[in-house]
Scaffold this active site. Structure first.
Site, PDB file in Angstrom:
ATOM      1  CB  ALA A  52     -23.822   7.001  -0.718  1.00 51.85           C
ATOM      2  CB  ALA A  55     -25.548   5.404   4.291  1.00 52.67           C
ATOM      3  CD  GLU A  56     -19.739   9.898   5.020  1.00 51.28           C
ATOM      4  OE1 GLU A  56     -18.793  10.476   5.567  1.00 51.28           O
ATOM      5  OE2 GLU A  56     -19.635   9.273   3.959  1.00 51.28           O
ATOM      6  CB  ALA A  57     -26.476  12.303   6.625  1.00 51.07           C
ATOM      7  CB  SER A  60     -22.044  11.630  10.369  1.00 45.92           C
ATOM      8  OG  SER A  60     -21.179  11.065   9.412  1.00 45.92           O
TER       9      SER A  60
END
EC number: 3.1.2.-
Length: 157
Positions: A52, A55-57, A60
């Site tokens: 997760a 994924a977010e990094a 972003s």
């Protein structure tokens, strides 16, 4: 690893885990990670929280570049853990935009590992994610130089 280097500045949590960025652009962000004990659960497989985080990094960073180096914030993350990746394996990651709007972007993120045998499709999918991001937020004064630091890193890849 020099904590003052621009590459370290772009995403400290990922760099601490050993993640290496291979490509940073408005249409694709990619990299890889050799799984160490820092990123595995007690059963010696990749921790879902690390998936997760990746994924977010990646989403972003891509959304920030696509928005003209504006500040972005993740507002929704959906992740499917499909297969385990074991301690010592290399996990590859790529992120690409599904929708790029003025205020909202949606990015797809895929993590996979390589099969042990050579085949035309040499990927074993580890996880897939969708990340929705709010874009165009103001950049706080204490990190006004962050977009310039990111541009330096991109120019070196």
């Amino acid at each position: 690893m020099d904590p003052k280097s621009p590459e370290f500045i772009i995403d400290q949590p990922l760099k601490i885990l050993g993640f290496v960025f291979d490509e940073l652009s408005a249409t694709r962000v990619s990299g890889h990670l050799t799984l160490t004990e820092k990123c595995c659960q007690p059963f010696k497989v990749l921790h879902g929280g690390v998936s997760a985080l990746i994924a977010e990094a990646l989403a972003s960073l891509g959304a920030g570049i696509a928005s003209g180096f504006k500040r972005v914030a993740g507002i929704h993350l959906s992740i499917h853990h499909l297969r385990p990746a074991a301690l010592g394996e290399i996990v590859f990651a790529e992120s690409f935009p599904v929708s790029v709007g003025k205020n909202i972007q949606v990015w797809e993120v895929r993590l996979w590992k390589a099969k042990k045998t050579e085949t035309p499709d040499n990927k074993i999918m580890v996880s897939t994610s969708r990340v929705t991001l709010f874009c165009g937020l103001p950049i706080p004064d204490h990190v006004k130089d962050a977009p310039d630091e990111l541009k330096k890193v991109i120019s070196k890849l």
